[in-house]
Write an enzyme that holds these catalytic residues in place. Structure first.
Site, PDB file in Angstrom:
ATOM      1  N   LYS A 185       2.954  11.509   6.747  1.00  0.00           N
ATOM      2  CA  LYS A 185       2.162  11.350   7.964  1.00  0.00           C
ATOM      3  C   LYS A 185       2.743  12.088   9.164  1.00  0.00           C
ATOM      4  O   LYS A 185       2.498  13.270   9.344  1.00  0.00           O
ATOM      5  CB  LYS A 185       1.933   9.870   8.243  1.00  0.00           C
ATOM      6  CG  LYS A 185       1.061   9.202   7.178  1.00  0.00           C
ATOM      7  CD  LYS A 185       0.564   7.859   7.617  1.00  0.00           C
ATOM      8  CE  LYS A 185      -0.232   7.161   6.507  1.00  0.00           C
ATOM      9  NZ  LYS A 185      -1.483   7.839   6.160  1.00  0.00           N
ATOM     10  N   PHE A 238       0.861  -1.179   0.000  1.00  0.00           N
ATOM     11  CA  PHE A 238       0.000   0.000   0.000  1.00  0.00           C
ATOM     12  C   PHE A 238       0.896   1.226   0.000  1.00  0.00           C
ATOM     13  O   PHE A 238       1.626   1.486   0.957  1.00  0.00           O
ATOM     14  CB  PHE A 238      -0.933   0.053   1.207  1.00  0.00           C
ATOM     15  CG  PHE A 238      -1.843   1.248   1.156  1.00  0.00           C
ATOM     16  CD1 PHE A 238      -3.012   1.204   0.408  1.00  0.00           C
ATOM     17  CD2 PHE A 238      -1.523   2.435   1.803  1.00  0.00           C
ATOM     18  CE1 PHE A 238      -3.848   2.314   0.316  1.00  0.00           C
ATOM     19  CE2 PHE A 238      -2.341   3.551   1.717  1.00  0.00           C
ATOM     20  CZ  PHE A 238      -3.510   3.485   0.969  1.00  0.00           C
ATOM     21  N   ASP A 287       9.563   3.098   1.546  1.00  0.00           N
ATOM     22  CA  ASP A 287       8.367   3.858   1.907  1.00  0.00           C
ATOM     23  C   ASP A 287       8.177   3.772   3.419  1.00  0.00           C
ATOM     24  O   ASP A 287       7.650   2.790   3.937  1.00  0.00           O
ATOM     25  CB  ASP A 287       7.152   3.291   1.167  1.00  0.00           C
ATOM     26  CG  ASP A 287       5.866   4.042   1.503  1.00  0.00           C
ATOM     27  OD1 ASP A 287       5.850   4.809   2.486  1.00  0.00           O
ATOM     28  OD2 ASP A 287       4.861   3.841   0.795  1.00  0.00           O
TER      29      ASP A 287
END
Length: 399
Positions: A255, A141, A226
């Site tokens: 984030k 994801f 990531d």
């Protein structure tokens, strides 16, 4: 008077249904706790999918945001503002890289990484034009853009968004032999999550990340990590790759970099890699804006001392240790203050468990059927961890 049902109904009426939120309407928050419009408090064990690593409204981050709001909020990258260089410098040092390119969302940072890797492949490695290939992992994801969902293996995220972007090959996560077999002369990069978040906090086999690093080095391809969910203290280290002493060719961050206040993302890499970008070849109006940089500077300062990383490691041992003793769970995975737990589907679904936890004052969210992710803010206390685990224990016993 219970205001929640009406507020939930209004949200359902006026919003596209691309999420299935729990029926709680939050109005205030501080630290690890949030309060709904009826005054009920909940322990936040999701932390904005790791965007709130430092808790809600961290005083140092809020102060930086307030101070910047009173001075300057946006210039665009057409000009340089006084927060930009310090943010990029500090983040480069935190990652051990030469250069930083700030963006806004995590998906935007991943798109940046893809573009840079392809351009590096053409300009530096010498791959024929239009032939660059990036190897990605099953159950990945990395975001929601058309290009990113093109290499998703999750039907819910991918279906009905074609035609899909070519140039990606999917291999099994954690399988170094599968990775080696997929590499050819046109391969420019390997893109992976050091720990897969959306898939249910999937931790790869020990030594896997170091092996990926070696394979990439041996074949002159870029290792793109990531760390949007796994980075910035979440796993007990600054970055999840640090558990194996690995330095990727590019760190991808988001984030928590914005402290739960403003969207901030970035990629960091060497001069050779990020140096392929030239004026006009890539950009973002809000990327690296003054407000984002002011908050981001303070986020990096919080991480520079290592206290949050140590706290995450120590409290994570307590969380994972307590979860492993609960009946009704078929698996417990995690690293630091990040856990993926699989509930026995014979007992209940993840959604049912999340709703039951909500009733007991704990916020968590399900993924992929019977799996729940727990990612509380790193400011959580031992007593609050016990409170969350006890609530889950009660839920499981009731089933």
């Amino acid at each position: 008077m219970n205001l929640t049902p009406g507020a939930v109904a209004d949200a359902e009426r006026w919003t596209a249904h691309n999420y299935h939120p729990l029926p709680v309407v939050i109005t205030e928050a501080e630290g690890a706790w949030v309060t709904d419009i009826d005054g009920k408090r909940y322990l936040d064990c999701l932390a904005g999918y790791s965007a709130l690593n430092f808790g809600h409204r961290h005083p140092q981050l809020i102060a930086a945001a307030h101070a910047q709001l009173d001075r300057l909020t946006l210039t665009s990258r057409a000009f340089i503002h006084d927060q930009f260089a310090e943010f990029c410098h500090r983040l480069a040092q935190l990652t051990g890289q030469d250069l930083v390119l700030p963006m806004n969302t995590g998906a935007e940072a991943v798109e940046t990484a893809i573009k840079v890797a392809r351009k590096w492949g053409y300009r530096v490695k010498g791959v024929p034009a239009g032939k660059a290939k990036i190897i990605v992992m099953s159950d990945n994801f990395h975001g929601r853009t058309t290009t990113i969902v093109s290499f998703s293996t999750d039907p819910e995220a991918r279906d009905d968004y074609g035609p899909y972007t070519p140039g990606f090959e999917i291999v099994a996560y954690g399988d170094i032999l599968a990775l080696e077999e997929a590499i050819d002369d046109n391969t420019v990069a390997v893109l992976l999550e050091p720990i897969q978040g959306e898939a249910g906090v999937i931790v790869p086999p020990s030594g896997y990340l170091a092996a990926v690093r070696q394979v990439c080095t041996d074949n002159n391809i870029l290792f793109l990590a990531d760390e949007i969910q796994s980075g910035l203290g979440r796993t007990g280290k600054t970055f999840a790759v640090d558990h194996e002493g690995v330095q990727p060719d590019m760190h991808i961050m988001g984030k928590a970099l914005g402290g739960g206040i403003v969207p901030v993302s970035a990629v960091a890499a060497s001069h050779e890699v990020l140096g392929v970008l030239t004026p006009g070849s890539h950009g973002s109006t809000f990327g690296g804006n003054p407000l984002a940089c002011a908050v981001g500077i303070e986020v990096v300062k919080l991480l520079e001392k290592g206290e949050y990383q140590q706290r995450s490691a120590e409290l994570g041992q307590r969380l994972l240790g307590e979860l492993e003793h609960l009946d009704g769970l078929t698996a417990v995975r995690g690293k630091g203050l990040w856990a993926g737990i699989d509930i026995d589907p014979k007992l209940m679904s993840g959604r049912t468990a999340s709703l039951a936890l909500l009733e007991r004052g704990v916020l968590a969210k399900d993924t992929h059927g019977s799996t729940i992710r727990l990612a509380p803010p790193i400011v959580i206390s031992e007593a609050e961890i016990d409170f969350a685990v006890d609530a889950l224990k009660t839920v499981l016993k009731s089933a």
